[in-house]
Scaffold this active site. Structure first.
Site, PDB file in Angstrom:
ATOM      1  N   GLU A   1      26.752  12.762  19.278  1.00  0.00           N
ATOM      2  CA  GLU A   1      26.641  11.521  20.054  1.00  0.00           C
ATOM      3  C   GLU A   1      26.247  11.788  21.503  1.00  0.00           C
ATOM      4  O   GLU A   1      26.640  12.794  22.083  1.00  0.00           O
ATOM      5  CB  GLU A   1      28.013  10.852  20.152  1.00  0.00           C
ATOM      6  CG  GLU A   1      28.580  10.367  18.888  1.00  0.00           C
ATOM      7  CD  GLU A   1      29.961   9.763  19.121  1.00  0.00           C
ATOM      8  OE1 GLU A   1      30.749   9.783  18.178  1.00  0.00           O
ATOM      9  OE2 GLU A   1      30.253   9.301  20.235  1.00  0.00           O
TER      10      GLU A   1
ATOM     11  N   CYS B   1      42.926  18.296  21.763  1.00  0.00           N
ATOM     12  CA  CYS B   1      43.641  17.373  22.659  1.00  0.00           C
ATOM     13  C   CYS B   1      44.125  16.182  21.831  1.00  0.00           C
ATOM     14  O   CYS B   1      43.383  15.638  21.017  1.00  0.00           O
ATOM     15  CB  CYS B   1      42.726  16.900  23.796  1.00  0.00           C
ATOM     16  SG  CYS B   1      42.179  18.244  24.862  1.00  0.00           S
TER      17      CYS B   1
ATOM     18  N   ASN C   1      41.444   5.638  26.126  1.00  0.00           N
ATOM     19  CA  ASN C   1      40.648   4.862  25.189  1.00  0.00           C
ATOM     20  C   ASN C   1      41.346   4.906  23.834  1.00  0.00           C
ATOM     21  O   ASN C   1      41.484   5.991  23.273  1.00  0.00           O
ATOM     22  CB  ASN C   1      39.289   5.554  25.074  1.00  0.00           C
ATOM     23  CG  ASN C   1      38.158   4.575  25.075  1.00  0.00           C
ATOM     24  OD1 ASN C   1      38.262   3.486  24.513  1.00  0.00           O
ATOM     25  ND2 ASN C   1      37.078   4.963  25.707  1.00  0.00           N
TER      26      ASN C   1
ATOM     27  N   CYS D   1      34.995   9.115  22.987  1.00  0.00           N
ATOM     28  CA  CYS D   1      34.235  10.263  22.488  1.00  0.00           C
ATOM     29  C   CYS D   1      34.469  10.469  21.000  1.00  0.00           C
ATOM     30  O   CYS D   1      35.597  10.486  20.548  1.00  0.00           O
ATOM     31  CB  CYS D   1      34.689  11.559  23.144  1.00  0.00           C
ATOM     32  SG  CYS D   1      34.924  11.468  24.870  1.00  0.00           S
TER      33      CYS D   1
END
Ligand code: SAH
Length: 359
Positions: free
Chosen positions: A104, A128, A302, A345
């Site tokens: 992406e 993470c 997010n 992401c």
């Protein structure tokens, strides 16, 4: 050996022209009996004129083009999905790589210019806890040409120049160190369509020895550290890599980066409600950064489908920012772009690979 296996081997062994700088190209062309000036011609075709096929390189003889086709390749990414945000014009691209993997990239439009966020690996092994890119682990590193191509294809698609590049998409750039460095050099090469190093930001989860190595390269890029917690204990809970490189070691490496390059560090801090967004966290963060010439970027986390982390509300986010400002820390809250198009992401790629097609 089957035909397709033979073909695979040939593709794998083909020299990756777009990953080479001019002197490497000259060596490669020398091996084909070509003079060194060809290197600059081919470099300009790839990076300035953006040829997508060797056939476009019309000042090379037919014979040379055909010999290049046999021993080399011109990496070009194929956009397989483009989503445009109705809210702010942000565009998210899903690109297919030669080997069938996908990555992406995101185009963000700001008043100061167009910025592209690129991926540095297929997947990521840093794990993470709040990040979608890392859920399937690391698949492979991206080559310099695959990193560059994300920018070139975005420019071709939107018909506009890109002025800023952030290496903040999927992957840990310092875990793909040599390819990253080559990419940075090619991107800012005056013989291409150079992007100023000052307009390039590389974000890392904190691989301390590589931060020190990067400092020695004396580039003028901005380095961003994903901090996300003010103490070793808290950071370890969010970022497994923190167990390997302790906070004090990482902060020392960042000081070294500033000392050697003169570039002010950026610290990224994703605010997660009830986890790292309390007034005490803000106090501890201010103490950690006291006296440093730096900038803090607060990012309301997010939400990722597979994780249950929640954003603080606007009031709590502002209170966190105000507290840092009270201690004279330079801080901004990152504007969220592309919320309606799988902003976090790795979410678009995951959806695509799961077969629900970014609906
Ligand atoms: N591996 C690098 C770059 C890729 S991630 C790094 O760790 O810095 C880019 C930034 O987005 C990092 O700061 C990362 O911690 C952050 N990030 C990842 N997932 C996020 C999410 N769900 N919400 C907010 N920030 C996120």
């Amino acid at each position: 050996m089957h035909d397709d296996q033979t073909q695979n081997r040939q593709t794998m062994e083909a020299a990756d022209l777009k990953s080479m700088d001019i002197s490497q190209l000259a060596v490669f062309l020398g091996s084909l009996g070509e003079p060194p000036f060809r290197a600059k011609q081919i470099f300009e075709w790839m990076h300035k004129k953006r040829a997508v096929d060797l056939e476009q390189m019309t000042n090379l003889s037919k014979d040379l083009r055909s010999r290049l086709r046999q021993s080399a390749k011109l990496t070009v990414l194929r956009p397989v999905r483009v989503q445009t945000s109705k809210l702010d014009g942000t565009k998210k691209y899903l690109f297919a790589l030669e080997d069938g993997n996908s990555i992406e990239s995101v185009l963000m439009r700001y008043r100061h210019g167009n910025s592209v966020c690129i991926s540095s690996q297929v997947g990521c092994r840093m794990a993470c806890r709040f990040c979608a890119s890392t859920i399937g682990g690391l698949v492979r590193d991206l080559s310099p040409s695959e990193m560059l191509e994300q920018i070139y294809r975005v420019e071709a698609d939107c018909g506009e120049r890109v002025s800023h590049v952030v290496v903040m998409g999927t992957g840990e750039p310092l875990d793909n160190y040599d390819n990253l460095l080559q990419f940075l050099r090619l991107l800012s090469d005056p013989n291409g369509l150079p992007i100023s190093q000052r307009n390039i930001t590389v974000s890392t989860c904190g691989i301390a020895p590589k931060i020190r190595a990067l400092a020695d390269e004396k580039l003028q890029i901005t380095l961003a550290l994903s901090l996300h917690a003010p103490t070793q204990k808290k950071r370890e809970r969010l970022m497994p890599v923190a167990a390997q490189y302790e906070l004090c070691e990482v902060m020392e490496a960042c000081d070294c980066y500033f000392a050697k390059t003169g570039r002010r560090m950026t610290f990224e801090y994703s605010l997660i409600h009830g986890v790292n967004d309390t007034p005490e966290d803000a106090e501890e963060l201010a103490a950690l950064l006291a006296g440093k010439n730096c900038h803090v970027n607060l990012i309301p986390v997010n939400p990722v489908r597979e994780r249950d982390f929640v954003q603080p509300d606007g009031y709590e986010t502002l209170a966190f920012k105000n507290k840092l400002e009270k201690y004279k820390i330079n801080v901004t809250i990152r504007r969220e772009l592309g919320r309606d198009i799988d902003g976090a992401c790795g979410q678009l790629r995951k959806k695509y690979e799961e077969g629900c097609g970014g609906a």
